[in-house]
Design an enzyme around this catalytic site. Structure first.
Site, PDB file in Angstrom:
ATOM      1  N   CYS A 198       0.724  -1.195   0.045  1.00 15.11           N
ATOM      2  CA  CYS A 198      -0.068   0.067   0.028  1.00 15.11           C
ATOM      3  C   CYS A 198       0.688   1.367  -0.001  1.00 15.11           C
ATOM      4  CB  CYS A 198      -0.932   0.136   1.297  1.00 15.11           C
ATOM      5  SG  CYS A 198      -1.960   1.228   1.310  1.00 15.11           S
ATOM      6  N   CYS A 251       0.774   4.786   6.880  1.00 19.03           N
ATOM      7  CA  CYS A 251       0.231   4.319   8.345  1.00 19.03           C
ATOM      8  C   CYS A 251       1.279   3.908   9.313  1.00 19.03           C
ATOM      9  CB  CYS A 251      -1.275   3.691   7.996  1.00 19.03           C
ATOM     10  SG  CYS A 251      -2.292   4.328   6.935  1.00 19.03           S
ATOM     11  N   CYS A 305       0.646   0.099  10.307  1.00 15.58           N
ATOM     12  CA  CYS A 305      -0.009  -1.193   9.428  1.00 15.58           C
ATOM     13  C   CYS A 305       1.215  -1.850   8.726  1.00 15.58           C
ATOM     14  CB  CYS A 305      -0.787  -0.459   8.417  1.00 15.58           C
ATOM     15  SG  CYS A 305      -1.532  -1.532   7.176  1.00 15.58           S
ATOM     16  N   CYS A 357     -16.795  -8.912   5.782  1.00 16.64           N
ATOM     17  CA  CYS A 357     -15.850  -7.630   5.501  1.00 16.64           C
ATOM     18  C   CYS A 357     -14.978  -7.851   4.760  1.00 16.64           C
ATOM     19  CB  CYS A 357     -15.406  -6.845   6.742  1.00 16.64           C
ATOM     20  SG  CYS A 357     -16.673  -6.809   7.894  1.00 16.64           S
ATOM     21  N   CYS A 385     -19.587  -5.859   3.602  1.00 14.92           N
ATOM     22  CA  CYS A 385     -18.757  -4.624   4.113  1.00 14.92           C
ATOM     23  C   CYS A 385     -17.478  -4.688   3.230  1.00 14.92           C
ATOM     24  CB  CYS A 385     -18.420  -4.542   5.602  1.00 14.92           C
ATOM     25  SG  CYS A 385     -17.552  -3.304   6.157  1.00 14.92           S
ATOM     26  N   CYS A 411     -18.989   2.351   8.843  1.00 12.14           N
ATOM     27  CA  CYS A 411     -18.344   1.753   9.931  1.00 12.14           C
ATOM     28  C   CYS A 411     -17.043   2.368  10.109  1.00 12.14           C
ATOM     29  CB  CYS A 411     -17.824   0.278   9.430  1.00 12.14           C
ATOM     30  SG  CYS A 411     -16.705  -0.468  10.582  1.00 12.14           S
ATOM     31  N   ARG A 461     -17.489  -2.491  17.946  1.00  9.32           N
ATOM     32  CA  ARG A 461     -16.986  -3.557  17.578  1.00  9.32           C
ATOM     33  C   ARG A 461     -15.502  -3.812  18.231  1.00  9.32           C
ATOM     34  NH1 ARG A 461     -16.691  -4.213  11.889  1.00  9.32           N
ATOM     35  NH2 ARG A 461     -18.640  -5.096  12.281  1.00  9.32           N
TER      36      ARG A 461
END
Ligand code: SAM
Ligand code: DTB
Ligand code: SF4
Length: 338
Positions: free
Chosen positions: A72, A76, A79, A116, A147, A207, A279
């Site tokens: 990616c 972040c 991550c 998801c 999702c 979400c 969640r």
């Protein structure tokens, strides 16, 4: 009236109509006061709010699948999938539609009601949209809630996903606006809000949550919950992740948050967003049964089931089954929504 009393008072269910206590005007001081409540008082408040709308013995199960892993371009700091972080993760392309169908069938067989799908993208390319829509249509046709979390979306992309049958879009604020630039520099807090607005405008459920344990202060947790709880419509689903520390990411080695401070974040999310599914997301693999039980008591009513999250381990059916059985809890599509 002091700030604590004011927070307690303002959150008092006012009438027999449980919709009446939904608020979107929380102040940071009120949320800070909730975080600072004596623990038994906080948990009592959270359970009281929870029971107005949900059966406290029910939990909703969602299954996660990584449909495009690693490589990616975003930076972040938490991550494992960021190309900026040398975590040894092998990057792969968008998986075949049939592979997703197979995983969704298995998730349904295991009792999941929501599927998801996550992609390690800054945003989807328009050339991916046909495949993504075919995936959504197929999963939806199995009777599962759908999702996706694919990064930033344009309005036309959100519209196409909605038309294909996408129920929820996950896009997290992750932390407070103040702490955010220390965690991510390749996209702004405003970029996140823009995508959330596009998702809402397309008519999908939102979400949106964040991560605890990244070295943030209590005020940052206050700021994150404040941003979520003052949205004109609360996110229907609020994932609270405990940082999973990954070797090769800048946040590896961050001082651990005290488990009770994690529970406090769950409780404050429950109190301020009473109708949302809260969640208990990443981080369960390293949590004791007792900690997870406290999270449920504090108002968490949804978890990810299965052996894996996106790239990291998750407790799996056997351990979760044993935990629910010990707690006398069971799974339900809407967490026993009253
Ligand atoms: N690329 C998309 C995006 O960022 O919107 C979707 C996938 S991303 C993995 C979804 C969320 O997973 C992140 O916003 C973050 O809150 C959470 N997450 C990622 N890595 C994590 C970690 N190591 N520990 C806890 N939560 C994590
Ligand atoms: C969310 O808030 N947590 C999930 C989901 N949304 C996509 C992801 C957790 C990922 C944890 C790290 C990993 O497995 O890669
Ligand atoms: Fe990419 Fe999402 Fe990971 Fe950030 S959280 S690096 S956007 S996959």
């Amino acid at each position: 009236m002091n700030a604590v009393d004011a927070a307690l008072h303002r959150n008092e269910p006012r009438t027999g109509d449980p919709q009446n206590d939904l608020r979107h005007d929380w102040t940071r001081a009120e949320i800070r006061a909730l975080f600072e409540l004596p623990f038994p008082e906080l948990i009592f408040r959270a359970q009281s709010v929870h029971r107005l709308r949900f059966d406290p013995s029910k939990v909703q199960l969602s299954t996660l699948m990584s449909i495009k892993t690693g490589g990616c371009p975003e930076d972040c700091a938490y991550c494992p999938q960021s190309a900026h972080n040398d975590t040894g993760l092998k990057a792969s392309k968008l998986v075949d539609v049939e592979e997703v169908m197979q995983a969704a069938r298995e998730a349904k067989d295991q009792g999941s009601t929501r599927f998801c799908m996550g992609a390690a993208w800054r945003s989807p390319k328009d050339r991916d949209m046909d495949d993504l829509c075919e995936i959504v249509e197929g999963v939806k046709a199995m009777g599962l809630e759908t999702c996706m979390t694919l990064g930033m979306l344009t309005a036309p992309q959100a519209g196409r996903l909605k038309t294909a049958g996408l129920d929820y879009y996950n896009h997290n604020l992750d932390t407070s606006p103040e702490f955010y630039p220390q965690i991510i520099t390749t996209r702004t807090w405003q970029d996140r809000l823009d995508t959330l607005a596009v998702v809402r405008d397309a008519g999908m459920s939102v979400c949106c949550g964040g991560i605890v344990g990244m070295g943030e202060s209590v005020d940052d947790r206050v700021g994150m919950v404040h941003a979520l709880a003052t949205m004109p419509t609360h996110p229907e689903s609020v994932p609270i992740n405990l940082l999973v520390q990954i070797a090769g990411t800048p946040l590896d080695g961050t001082g651990r948050v005290h488990p009770l401070d994690f529970v406090r974040t769950i409780a404050v999310a429950r109190i301020t967003m009473p109708t949302s599914m809260v969640r208990l997301s990443a981080g369960r693999e390293d949590m004791t049964d007792e900690l997870q039980a406290l999270c449920f008591i504090a108002g968490a009513n949804s978890i990810f089931s299965g052996e894996r999250l996106l790239t990291t381990p998750n407790p799996g059916e056997d351990r979760d089954g044993a935990l629910f059985s010990r707690l006398g809890m069971s799974t339900d599509v809407g967490a026993g929504k009253l």
